[in-house]
Design a protein around this motif. Structure first.
Motif, PDB file in Angstrom:
ATOM      1  N   VAL A   1     102.470 -97.862  62.122  1.00 20.32           N
ATOM      2  CA  VAL A   1     103.407 -97.901  60.997  1.00 20.32           C
ATOM      3  C   VAL A   1     104.292 -99.138  61.094  1.00 20.32           C
ATOM      4  CG1 VAL A   1     105.366 -96.724  59.912  1.00 20.32           C
ATOM      5  CG2 VAL A   1     103.366 -95.408  60.631  1.00 20.32           C
ATOM      6  N   ALA A   2     104.754 -99.470  62.289  1.00 16.57           N
ATOM      7  CA  ALA A   2     105.611-100.647  62.469  1.00 16.57           C
ATOM      8  C   ALA A   2     104.851-101.936  62.128  1.00 16.57           C
ATOM      9  CB  ALA A   2     106.125-100.700  63.908  1.00 16.57           C
ATOM     10  N   ARG A   3     103.585-102.022  62.550  1.00 14.39           N
ATOM     11  CA  ARG A   3     102.778-103.211  62.229  1.00 14.39           C
ATOM     12  C   ARG A   3     102.581-103.349  60.726  1.00 14.39           C
ATOM     13  NH1 ARG A   3      99.341-101.437  66.380  1.00 14.39           N
ATOM     14  NH2 ARG A   3      97.763-100.856  64.836  1.00 14.39           N
ATOM     15  N   VAL A   4     102.261-102.248  60.070  1.00 15.49           N
ATOM     16  CA  VAL A   4     102.020-102.286  58.627  1.00 15.49           C
ATOM     17  C   VAL A   4     103.320-102.618  57.888  1.00 15.49           C
ATOM     18  CG1 VAL A   4     101.360-100.914  56.607  1.00 15.49           C
ATOM     19  CG2 VAL A   4     100.011-100.774  58.719  1.00 15.49           C
ATOM     20  N   LYS A   5     104.427-102.040  58.309  1.00 18.88           N
ATOM     21  CA  LYS A   5     105.719-102.355  57.670  1.00 18.88           C
ATOM     22  C   LYS A   5     106.028-103.843  57.792  1.00 18.88           C
ATOM     23  CE  LYS A   5     109.239 -99.788  58.722  1.00 18.88           C
ATOM     24  NZ  LYS A   5     110.178 -98.868  59.383  1.00 18.88           N
ATOM     25  N   ARG A   6     105.765-104.415  58.948  1.00 20.79           N
ATOM     26  CA  ARG A   6     106.012-105.841  59.166  1.00 20.79           C
ATOM     27  C   ARG A   6     105.116-106.686  58.248  1.00 20.79           C
ATOM     28  NH1 ARG A   6     105.890-105.510  64.204  1.00 20.79           N
ATOM     29  NH2 ARG A   6     103.711-106.027  64.582  1.00 20.79           N
ATOM     30  N   LYS A   7     103.856-106.288  58.142  1.00 20.80           N
ATOM     31  CA  LYS A   7     102.928-107.028  57.294  1.00 20.80           C
ATOM     32  C   LYS A   7     103.290-106.890  55.816  1.00 20.80           C
ATOM     33  CE  LYS A   7      98.989-106.837  60.415  1.00 20.80           C
ATOM     34  NZ  LYS A   7      97.602-106.403  60.595  1.00 20.80           N
ATOM     35  N   MET A   8     103.807-105.746  55.425  1.00 21.64           N
ATOM     36  CA  MET A   8     104.135-105.512  54.016  1.00 21.64           C
ATOM     37  C   MET A   8     105.328-106.352  53.562  1.00 21.64           C
ATOM     38  SD  MET A   8     101.902-103.650  52.614  1.00 21.64           S
ATOM     39  CE  MET A   8     102.759-103.294  51.112  1.00 21.64           C
ATOM     40  N   LYS A   9     106.044-106.965  54.463  1.00 21.13           N
ATOM     41  CA  LYS A   9     107.130-107.873  54.081  1.00 21.13           C
ATOM     42  C   LYS A   9     106.578-109.184  53.542  1.00 21.13           C
ATOM     43  CE  LYS A   9     110.494-105.822  57.143  1.00 21.13           C
ATOM     44  NZ  LYS A   9     111.384-105.990  58.269  1.00 21.13           N
ATOM     45  N   ASN A  10     105.318-109.453  53.803  1.00 25.65           N
ATOM     46  CA  ASN A  10     104.659-110.648  53.276  1.00 25.65           C
ATOM     47  C   ASN A  10     104.323-110.393  51.804  1.00 25.65           C
ATOM     48  OD1 ASN A  10     102.665-112.501  52.458  1.00 25.65           O
ATOM     49  ND2 ASN A  10     101.896-112.706  54.542  1.00 25.65           N
ATOM     50  N   PRO A  11     104.813-111.247  50.892  1.00 27.28           N
ATOM     51  CA  PRO A  11     104.568-111.030  49.450  1.00 27.28           C
ATOM     52  C   PRO A  11     103.094-110.943  49.071  1.00 27.28           C
ATOM     53  CG  PRO A  11     106.184-112.767  49.791  1.00 27.28           C
ATOM     54  CD  PRO A  11     105.642-112.409  51.136  1.00 27.28           C
ATOM     55  N   LEU A  12     102.230-111.630  49.793  1.00 28.84           N
ATOM     56  CA  LEU A  12     100.797-111.580  49.498  1.00 28.84           C
ATOM     57  C   LEU A  12     100.255-110.162  49.686  1.00 28.84           C
ATOM     58  CD1 LEU A  12      98.160-113.126  48.852  1.00 28.84           C
ATOM     59  CD2 LEU A  12      97.914-113.453  51.314  1.00 28.84           C
ATOM     60  N   TYR A  13     100.547-109.560  50.833  1.00 29.16           N
ATOM     61  CA  TYR A  13     100.105-108.189  51.099  1.00 29.16           C
ATOM     62  C   TYR A  13     100.748-107.217  50.117  1.00 29.16           C
ATOM     63  CZ  TYR A  13      98.288-109.697  55.672  1.00 29.16           C
ATOM     64  OH  TYR A  13      97.591-110.308  56.674  1.00 29.16           O
ATOM     65  N   LYS A  14     102.032-107.413  49.877  1.00 29.02           N
ATOM     66  CA  LYS A  14     102.771-106.520  48.993  1.00 29.02           C
ATOM     67  C   LYS A  14     102.171-106.521  47.585  1.00 29.02           C
ATOM     68  CE  LYS A  14     107.528-105.590  47.604  1.00 29.02           C
ATOM     69  NZ  LYS A  14     108.905-106.022  47.743  1.00 29.02           N
TER      70      LYS A  14
END
Length: 95
Positions: free
Chosen positions: A13-26
């Protein structure tokens, strides 16, 4: 109820939350979930497909067991994407 009760790893969950801060992934995730209904989120096959696609978007490799845990979590939450209270509850769970 917490995602940890379903066996979902806090590290994942922490890894995914960190990645979701990237506008591309979001943006990709928003496109994937656009138009998803409450009925879709109560359909095991559709939820499993969404979990697999979401994992691919954020480049996370999930085991079958992890996928099953996430599907069980989503189904148990009875999420209505049009209900603000449901969305706030989820947001507070993952912030």
């Amino acid at each position: 109820m917490s995602y940890q009760n379903y066996g979902v790893s806090p590290e994942l969950v922490a890894r995914v939350k960190r990645k979701m801060k990237n506008p591309l992934y979001k943006d990709k995730m928003k496109k994937l979930l656009d138009g998803v209904t409450k009925a879709d989120l109560q359909n095991r096959a559709k939820v499993r497909r969404l979990v697999k696609q979401s994992a691919a978007i954020v480049s996370e490799k999930l085991t079958d067991h992890e996928e099953q845990q996430m599907v069980a979590f989503v189904l148990a939450q009875k999420i209505d994407p049009n209900n603000t209270i449901h969305l706030l509850k989820l947001w507070s769970m993952f912030r």
